[in-house]
Design an enzyme around this catalytic site. Structure first.
Site, short mmCIF file in Angstrom:
data_model
loop_
_atom_site.label_atom_id
_atom_site.label_comp_id
_atom_site.label_asym_id
_atom_site.label_seq_id
_atom_site.Cartn_x
_atom_site.Cartn_y
_atom_site.Cartn_z
N ASP A 1 0.93 -1.43 0.11
CA ASP A 1 0.07 -0.04 0.05
C ASP A 1 0.82 1.25 0.18
O ASP A 1 1.95 1.01 -0.02
CB ASP A 1 -0.94 0.02 1.13
CG ASP A 1 -0.24 -0.07 2.56
OD1 ASP A 1 1.25 0.11 2.40
OD2 ASP A 1 -0.96 -0.15 3.55
N SER A 2 0.44 2.46 0.15
CA SER A 2 1.11 3.56 -0.21
C SER A 2 1.46 4.19 1.16
O SER A 2 2.22 5.21 1.46
CB SER A 2 0.34 4.76 -0.95
OG SER A 2 -0.69 5.16 -0.27
N GLY A 3 0.88 3.85 2.16
CA GLY A 3 1.43 4.41 3.55
C GLY A 3 0.19 5.34 3.90
O GLY A 3 0.03 5.72 5.00
N GLY A 4 -0.53 5.81 2.87
CA GLY A 4 -1.73 7.03 2.91
C GLY A 4 -2.66 6.39 4.01
O GLY A 4 -2.83 7.48 4.87
N PHE A 5 -3.23 5.19 3.98
CA PHE A 5 -4.34 5.04 4.99
C PHE A 5 -3.82 4.85 6.18
O PHE A 5 -4.41 5.39 7.30
CB PHE A 5 -4.72 3.42 4.41
CG PHE A 5 -6.07 3.04 5.27
CD1 PHE A 5 -7.21 3.47 5.00
CD2 PHE A 5 -5.80 2.26 6.51
CE1 PHE A 5 -8.28 3.29 5.84
CE2 PHE A 5 -6.88 1.86 7.13
CZ PHE A 5 -8.10 2.31 6.85
N ASP B 1 -2.94 8.27 -1.72
CA ASP B 1 -4.21 8.73 -1.56
C ASP B 1 -4.61 9.36 -0.38
O ASP B 1 -3.71 8.83 0.63
CB ASP B 1 -5.33 7.85 -2.10
CG ASP B 1 -5.45 6.67 -1.11
OD1 ASP B 1 -4.22 6.30 -0.38
OD2 ASP B 1 -6.73 6.15 -1.01
N GLN C 1 -11.75 7.48 -4.87
CA GLN C 1 -12.13 7.85 -3.58
C GLN C 1 -13.38 8.59 -3.84
O GLN C 1 -13.85 8.27 -4.73
CB GLN C 1 -11.24 9.12 -2.86
CG GLN C 1 -9.94 8.35 -2.52
CD GLN C 1 -10.04 7.47 -1.02
OE1 GLN C 1 -11.22 7.44 -0.48
NE2 GLN C 1 -8.98 6.80 -0.70
N ASP D 1 -7.93 -7.73 0.10
CA ASP D 1 -6.85 -8.03 1.46
C ASP D 1 -7.70 -7.38 2.42
O ASP D 1 -8.52 -6.59 2.52
CB ASP D 1 -5.82 -6.95 0.97
CG ASP D 1 -5.85 -5.79 1.52
OD1 ASP D 1 -6.51 -4.84 0.66
OD2 ASP D 1 -5.54 -5.46 2.84
N CYS E 1 -13.87 -28.53 5.54
CA CYS E 1 -12.55 -27.83 5.13
C CYS E 1 -11.40 -28.74 4.97
O CYS E 1 -11.40 -29.69 5.85
CB CYS E 1 -12.40 -26.80 6.20
SG CYS E 1 -10.83 -25.75 5.96
N CYS F 1 -8.14 -27.67 5.26
CA CYS F 1 -6.83 -27.24 5.50
C CYS F 1 -6.19 -27.96 6.59
O CYS F 1 -6.88 -29.10 7.00
CB CYS F 1 -6.94 -25.80 6.28
SG CYS F 1 -7.57 -25.85 7.94
N CYS G 1 -8.03 -28.24 9.99
CA CYS G 1 -9.03 -29.08 10.17
C CYS G 1 -8.87 -30.67 9.60
O CYS G 1 -9.45 -31.56 10.18
CB CYS G 1 -10.10 -28.50 9.11
SG CYS G 1 -10.93 -27.00 9.58
N HIS H 1 -6.37 -22.05 9.27
CA HIS H 1 -7.73 -22.10 8.65
C HIS H 1 -8.56 -21.05 8.21
O HIS H 1 -9.19 -21.08 7.07
CB HIS H 1 -8.64 -22.86 9.93
CG HIS H 1 -10.14 -22.86 9.47
ND1 HIS H 1 -10.47 -23.74 8.90
CD2 HIS H 1 -11.16 -21.90 10.02
CE1 HIS H 1 -11.90 -23.40 8.81
NE2 HIS H 1 -12.35 -22.56 9.38
#
Ligand SMILES: [Zn+2]
Length: 381
Positions: A94-98, A148, A189, A266, A304, A306, A309, A335
């Site tokens: 990510d850009s670090g903005g958030f 952003d 945005q 994500d 499941c 995995c 499980c 899981h």
């Protein structure tokens, strides 16, 4: 130019839903896809070998955190993020903005960039669009994000300012980007306002980047508002480029997002929930610490496949939780991540077979049998 590295091939569409393949220097990402979040260049409590085993293809890392510690120069010296964390498949930063905008009282925005205080030691720092790109080029992810500004989604005036600044900043990101082996995504945005979202999507589309992202959602708006914004935006964003819905990743959000044409997701939710003993099942979320699981021989989810499980009972995992053993977080994380990765693989198969509507309806019906699922708007890094 090596733009061909980032070809996106749509294999099938089913309504708005799409199944595709996105080529990157570290391999092909089959979409729709869920990206586990490795905030500090590690997906918490899970090894890269385990991520490979559950079929993860794309992992996210956070620019803000890695800039503060250990620093992008150290990561570059160690051969870049792929070598440093030993994840040889695609990575997105990510850009670090958030994160910076989440610091609320500890940041100050101007036209050129943002001053902020480190959450670690209170030291002063400054991010600009150019700085964010420079850090992300040092980290070396396959997909990088434009810097952003994420506004409070219900404030129209602020949303307009943030949107215009985000567009000006995107142009600066495009100009400062140098590495041809990284795909820069612009970010839409516009809060919960359809006209602003449309305007932002048109601007992002006009930049002709290898992919588009939808930001500023799952930050306090209702599900209905979120779905409406995704629909508005995806009618405008280029159909032949991947679309990434940032920070969104509960099971029902994945299903609803794919339905509306999103390709990449994500979220910290699966690993965060796991550390709080909560696990996804087909019929909703359960808390493994509950006494009801004390002598339960069944796995977390009967259907499941995995590692957790296939090998361990709810009773054993509950014992690990009560004994505060680290393996509890690892098993439940494996899981929960597997659950979301399997869900996107099943969604992809349903799209390829033109039966996504039925698949989505069936999943949501069973999922909502358990009302506690609606409390999963956990979002931070
Ligand atoms: Zn499982």
């Amino acid at each position: 130019m090596t733009q061909y590295l980032f070809d996106y091939e749509i294999e099938k569409t089913d309504g708005m839903a799409r199944a595709g393949s996105f080529s990157t220097p570290h391999g092909v990402i089959q979409t729709p896809v869920f990206a586990p979040v490795g905030t500090q260049a590690t997906v918490k409590s899970v090894t890269p070998a385990q991520l490979l085993e559950i079929g993860a293809s794309l992992v996210l890392a956070n620019t803000y955190h890695l800039y503060l510690r250990p620093g992008q120069n150290l990561v570059a010296e160690m051969g870049g993020l792929h070598n440093f964390m030993n994840w040889k498949r695609p990575i997105l930063t990510d850009s670090g903005g958030f994160q910076v905008f989440s610091l609320a009282d500890n940041r100050k925005i101007d036209e050129d960039g943002v001053d902020f205080k480190s959450h670690i030691d209170g030291s002063l720092h400054r991010f600009t669009p150019e700085k964010s790109i420079q850090i992300q080029e040092s980290l070396g992810a396959d997909i990088i994000m434009a810097f952003d500004e994420c506004a409070e989604p219900h404030e129209r005036d602020y949303s307009i300012d943030a949107l215009n600044r985000t567009h000006r900043w995107l142009e600066r990101c495009v100009r400062s980007k140098q590495r041809p082996d990284q795909a820069l995504f612009g970010i839409v945005q516009g809060g919960i306002f359809p006209d602003l979202r449309k305007q932002s999507a048109e601007f992002i589309a006009s930049q002709d980047l290898p992919g588009s992202a939808i930001g500023g959602l799952s930050v306090g708006e209702s599900k209905t508002e979120m779905h409406a914004m995704i629909e508005v935006v995806n009618q405008v964003l280029p159909a032949d480029k991947p679309r990434y819905l940032m920070g969104v990743g509960s099971p029902e959000d994945l299903i609803n997002g794919i339905w509306r044409g999103v390709d990449i997701f994500d979220c910290v939710l699966p690993t965060r929930l796991a550390r709080h003993h909560a696990a996804f099942t087909r019929t909703g979320r359960i808390n493994l610490a509950n006494a009801a699981n004390a002598s339960d021989k069944s796995p977390i989810d009967e259907s499941c496949l995995c590692y957790a499980c296939q090998n361990f009972s709810r009773a054993y995992i509950r014992h690990l939780i009560l004994a505060k053993e680290m393996l509890a977080a690892t098993l439940v994380s494996i899981h929960n991540l597997y659950f979301l990765l399997a869900l996107t693989r099943q969604a992809r198969q349903a799209i390829l077979e033109t039966r996504y509507d039925a698949f989505a309806q069936d999943f949501l019906l069973r999922w909502h049998e358990n009302a506690s699922n609606d409390q999963n708007n956990i979002k931070d890094q």
